[in-house]
Design a protein around this motif. Structure first.
Motif, PDB file in Angstrom:
ATOM      1  N   ALA B 346      -7.401 -29.224 -63.632  1.00  0.00           N
ATOM      2  CA  ALA B 346      -7.038 -29.826 -64.914  1.00  0.00           C
ATOM      3  C   ALA B 346      -5.870 -30.802 -64.823  1.00  0.00           C
ATOM      4  N   ALA B 347      -5.102 -30.715 -63.756  1.00  0.00           N
ATOM      5  CA  ALA B 347      -3.948 -31.608 -63.634  1.00  0.00           C
ATOM      6  C   ALA B 347      -4.344 -32.948 -63.010  1.00  0.00           C
ATOM      7  N   TYR B 348      -5.610 -33.107 -62.657  1.00  0.00           N
ATOM      8  CA  TYR B 348      -6.025 -34.298 -61.912  1.00  0.00           C
ATOM      9  C   TYR B 348      -7.136 -35.071 -62.615  1.00  0.00           C
ATOM     10  N   ASP B 349      -7.120 -36.353 -62.332  1.00  0.00           N
ATOM     11  CA  ASP B 349      -8.129 -37.249 -62.867  1.00  0.00           C
ATOM     12  C   ASP B 349      -9.156 -37.451 -61.746  1.00  0.00           C
ATOM     13  N   ILE B 350     -10.256 -36.713 -61.815  1.00  0.00           N
ATOM     14  CA  ILE B 350     -11.255 -36.751 -60.741  1.00  0.00           C
ATOM     15  C   ILE B 350     -12.618 -37.038 -61.364  1.00  0.00           C
ATOM     16  N   ALA B 351     -13.336 -37.977 -60.777  1.00  0.00           N
ATOM     17  CA  ALA B 351     -14.599 -38.411 -61.384  1.00  0.00           C
ATOM     18  C   ALA B 351     -15.740 -37.435 -61.122  1.00  0.00           C
TER      19      ALA B 351
END
Ligand code: FES
Ligand code: FES
Lengths: 161, 749
Positions: B346-351
């Motif tokens: 949830a802390a990351y912007d991952i596609a």
């Protein structure tokens, strides 16, 4: 039913007599027989410190002391820490430093810390940590408790200076 | 970060209940006394898994002083349905079965029968006289074991739900679900580095110092009165009513002071049993758990078996992430694996993301929430892998996190898109903190970082405020105060009214005396009940303006309130002056607030940990620790710091020492506070805190819940610090001396 034993003691400066079963702990006598519920039970086996009281100025976990052992002793509980209507400096510094969250451990910490400051008016952080290692607090992480004890020590020294 | 300046919000008043709590006068559940009180004791299963063939209570009943004995058979027969237990729906039979076992015991410590007697010692003696004939069954204690074909089955009627569909297959897996986003294959194909690791974490306990307790009186008018220490008086009311098959209005719950909960005092264990005993005896009955009962018979947090795989490009962007999370629910489904799965990345912007979650029943106590439930396990795994990737790429671990940090508009794999969040600001604050660049000052030392996320929940809250003639107000609310929320709620009312925090007198009342209020949990109390107080205060202001307008013979709309002074044209009156005139202007002023707020803002947290690892013994010492968290707006900064410090230290305990040590028979062998080793004052340094304030657009003062996110990063940060100190990547919790020595030795071979 077990035959009850008569115990004469002094609690928070007042003479106090009670009847207890030989198997009852001092903690149980204080809470259930004398209504002094400020002393808390967290484990009933000597490992949390919530039940800490002073017995002739010795720090004890009252769950590991039998009621009958209090015969002839001077007991100090959290209810006897304030000086009349005035809070003890430790009580004040616990409030000012937000050193309690749920507060269940607080009576034990304040009683234990009082015993420390009575014999060592200027303890180091390490000394405070070692002394209070008998008392568990699950809410605060101890940081604010240590600061509160330090602040109370300083204030008490100023008053005495 | 600067937020709007307020008069009361952001200051540090002394808490309203403080004096009672430093003088021993505050009454907690176990302190409750009443004339004619009987004491209860619960008989618990010595086996982890067994069929109950027969229970004979006759000898116990004959012991002098014993007044009643109850078993599961004393509960009314109620048709099966789903019930809300304060943290989601559960079949009624599971809720009841955990309170008193029927037919089978599913863990050592499972409650079987209860005795009420004239003293606690007699009750305990009598419980020992109850004869139970068991058929002992094989037990399963970990998720991987329980998931195997041919594993002992806990519930014959538990069928696996897969991707939302009922499979009809009987197994210990209550549910398998998946969150997916993007194209995971393509994402991994783009990756230039990849790390995949497997992790195991032990069952741990919330460790509140006050054991569970409850007193119940089944009154002669048919009402059931309960006094207890709970995180949610209304959920105790609802569950008790449900299990006893009476309408909720028949039950009144008075929340006593509570000595810690951390999620573990949401479930109901004792209240319905005390009520049954009271019904049989006509007397009030009090039951208090022993510490052993707390460990073996309440709800710890799940152990877990996890796999995490992350791929990234050389420029430091994560291209894909995959997680497999199998959590041990304990005896009944509900392992909090869904929140774990929502939080793992949830802390990351991952596609491109795939997350598989498994809710697995095992023969251990039925688990409960523990501060950010499910997230800490998952973050330990994810943050360890993130750290390893950053190392492989030769990028500073905080820079790597910054490059991939979630921000406004980032979508989580489970669906939602973030509104304004403070993930980047938290990482930047960590980078800018002098701790991050300070010299370590010795050998065998290392520094680790990690970040974590936890939601906040809204849920209903109610509050009323009545104005006293002296210009103070009385605030009535229904949220149990577990760490200073009376004050953080009162402060929000004070800010609106323009009066000092000390002039608001907050009281937490019973379920008859205030509107429905959901549990103190989900970091919601200061946020949601504070919002109810804000609304109630607005209501007071509206009515007070009308009174001022009446006195001044003008329109209420022309009256303004500024810092406690009502004004209209050149007329001025303080809040206090106006309060003295209420009788003459129409009678009392009572404001009400009832909310179910939606504007929850998630909270991010990060920490920096310095450790020293003794290469001879594997003992880890925490040398320095800094916790950073986005509070949105810190209403009472001292208690925000307190949450951060407390959560950090629970995380340290989880990382280094704490575990349910189970033998093969499913018996916990360390069920005391001596052997279940929580951190003491001597084990720790001071815990530095940095409060970041990225205002939550969904709250009147911008507040975010702060109770939970702080526990999420510590185990990952400490694992990463241990790696730098000792050269070993740990893949299990706790990272205690034997585990660390084993890792060091196996690396030497
Ligand atoms: S109750 Fe006495 S030490 Fe815990
Ligand atoms: S304040 Fe809750 S245990 Fe110390």
């Amino acid at each position: 039913m077990h035959t009850k034993v008569r115990v004469q003691t002094t609690i928070n400066g007042e003479p106090q007599e009670f009847l207890c079963e030989p198997r009852q702990s001092l903690l149980e006598c204080l809470r259930d027989l004398l209504g002094l519920t400020g002393t808390k039970e967290g484990c009933n086996d000597g490992n949390c410190g919530a039940c800490t009281v002073l017995m002739d100025d010795r720090v004890v976990t009252s769950c590991l002391v039998l009621g009958v052992e209090a015969q002839g002793c001077q007991i100090t509980t959290i209810e006897g820490i304030a000086r009349g209507s005035e809070l003890h400096p430790l009580q004040r510094s616990f409030l000012e430093n937000a050193a309690l969250q749920c507060g269940i451990c607080t009576p034990g910490f304040i009683v234990a810390a009082k015993a420390l400051l009575d014999q060592q008016p200027n303890p180091s952080e390490d000394e405070i940590r070692l002394w209070l290692a008998n008392n568990l607090c699950r809410c605060t992480g101890y940081d604010k408790i240590i600061r509160a004890v330090k602040q109370a020590a300083e204030q008490m020294q100023e008053v005495n200076a | 970060m600067k937020t709007q300046e307020y008069t009361v919000v952001g200051t540090r008043p002394i808490r309203h209940d403080g004096v009672d709590k430093v003088t021993g006068r505050a009454l907690y559940g176990a302190d409750f006394q009443m004339a004619g009180l009987l004491y209860g004791h619960i008989l618990r299963s010595p086996h982890a898994h067994a069929r109950i063939r027969r229970i004979d209570t006759s000898k116990a009943e004959q012991l002098p002083g014993v007044k009643a004995v109850v078993t599961a058979g004393d509960f009314p027969e109620v048709p099966e349905r789903m019930v809300d237990l304060g943290e989601g729906d559960t079949p009624l039979s599971y809720a009841r079965g955990n309170v008193l076992a029927k037919g089978k015991v599913l863990y050592k410590g499972h409650a079987i029968a209860a005795v009420a007697a004239t003293s606690v010692h007699v009750a305990e003696e009598a419980a020992g006289l109850i004869e139970v004939d068991y058929e002992v069954l094989p037990c399963v204690l970990t998720a991987p074991e329980a998931m195997q074909d041919g594993a002992a089955i806990l519930h014959d009627d538990l069928k696996t739900k897969e991707f939302g569909e009922q499979t009809g297959r009987v197994s210990n897996v209550a549910e398998h679900f998946r969150y997916a986003m993007g194209d995971i294959e393509a994402g991994f194909a783009q990756a230039e580095v990849m790390v995949e690791r497997e992790f195991n974490t032990a069952t741990v306990h919330q460790g509140y110092i006050e054991p569970h307790n409850a007193t119940a009186l089944w009154n002669n008018d048919g009402r059931i009165l309960v006094w207890c220490s709970t995180q949610g008086s209304f959920s105790v009311r609802d569950v008790t009513a449900c299990l006893l098959d009476v309408p909720v209005s028949r039950v009144r719950v008075t929340p006593m002071e509570i000595g810690g909960g951390f999620g573990g005092k949401i479930p109901v264990y004792l209240e319905p049993v005390a009520a049954l005993l009271s019904k049989k005896t006509g007397k009030p009955v009090k039951i208090v758990m022993s510490r052993k009962d707390v460990f073996e018979g309440s709800g710890p947090t799940p152990g877990s078996h996890m796999k995490v795989k992350i791929g990234a490009r050389k420029d430091g962007r994560i291209t894909a992430a995959q997680a497999y999370l199998a959590y041990e629910a304990g005896a009944y489904p509900g392992a909090m694996v869904a929140p774990g799965a929502m939080c793992v990345f949830a802390a990351y912007d991952i596609a491109n993301v795939v997350i598989d979650g498994f809710d697995v029943v095992v023969n251990k106590p039925s688990t409960a929430a523990y501060r950010a439930p499910g997230a800490t396990n998952a973050a330990f795994a994810a943050e360890s892998v993130v750290d390893e990737i950053a190392e492989k790429l030769g990028i500073d671990p905080l820079d790597f996190r910054l490059k991939n940090a979630a921000k406004e508009g980032t979508r989580r794999a489970d669906g939602p898109k973030y509104r304004r969040i403070g993930c980047v600001e938290v990482i930047e604050a960590m980078k800018n903190h002098p701790h991050y660049t300070a010299p370590l000052g010795g050998p065998h030392r290392g520094r680790g970082v990690a970040i974590g996320f936890w939601f906040n929940v809204g849920l209903p809250s109610s509050c009323t405020i009545s104005v006293s003639a002296d210009g103070t107000v009385n605030l009535v609310e229904g949220s149990t105060d577990i760490g200073g929320t009376r004050t953080s709620i009162a402060m929000q009312a004070a800010e609106v009214l323009g009066i000092p925090a000390e002039d608001v007198h907050p009281t937490v009342v019973d379920t008859d005396s205030v509107g429905f209020t959901a549990v103190t949990g989900g970091s919601r109390t200061t946020f949601a009940t504070g919002w109810a107080a804000y609304e109630a205060a607005q209501d007071v202001v509206r009515q007070m303006k009308e009174r001022a307008a009446k006195i001044w013979e003008t329109e209420a709309a022309s009256v303004a309130l500024d810092r406690g002074v009502f004004q209209s044209g050149d007329k001025r009156m303080t809040f206090q002056e106006l309060a003295a005139k209420l009788d003459q202007t129409g009678g009392p002023v009572v404001g009400r607030g009832a909310v179910n707020p939606r504007g929850v803002g998630g909270s991010f947290s990060g920490c920096i940990a310095d450790v020293e690892v003794d290469p001879e013994t594997g003992k880890v010492t925490i040398l320095r620790f800094t916790s950073v968290q986005d509070a949105g707006k810190a209403i009472h900064p001292s208690y925000v710091e307190g949450q951060m410090q407390g959560g950090s230290v629970q995380g340290i305990g989880w990382a280094l020492n704490e575990e349910y040590f189970m033998n093969d028979a499913g018996s916990m062998t360390n069920s005391s506070l001596l052997d279940y080793r929580m951190p003491t004052a001597l084990d720790l340094p001071m815990i530095d805190t940095v409060i970041v304030e990225v205002p939550n657009p969904g709250h009147p003062f911008g507040a975010r819940g702060v109770g939970e996110a702080n526990i999420v990063p510590p185990p990952g940060a400490i694992a990463n610090a241990i790696y730098r100190a000792a050269g070993v990547r740990m893949n299990r919790l706790p990272m205690n001396p034997p585990a660390i020595m084993q890792a060091i030795w196996s690396q030497r071979d």
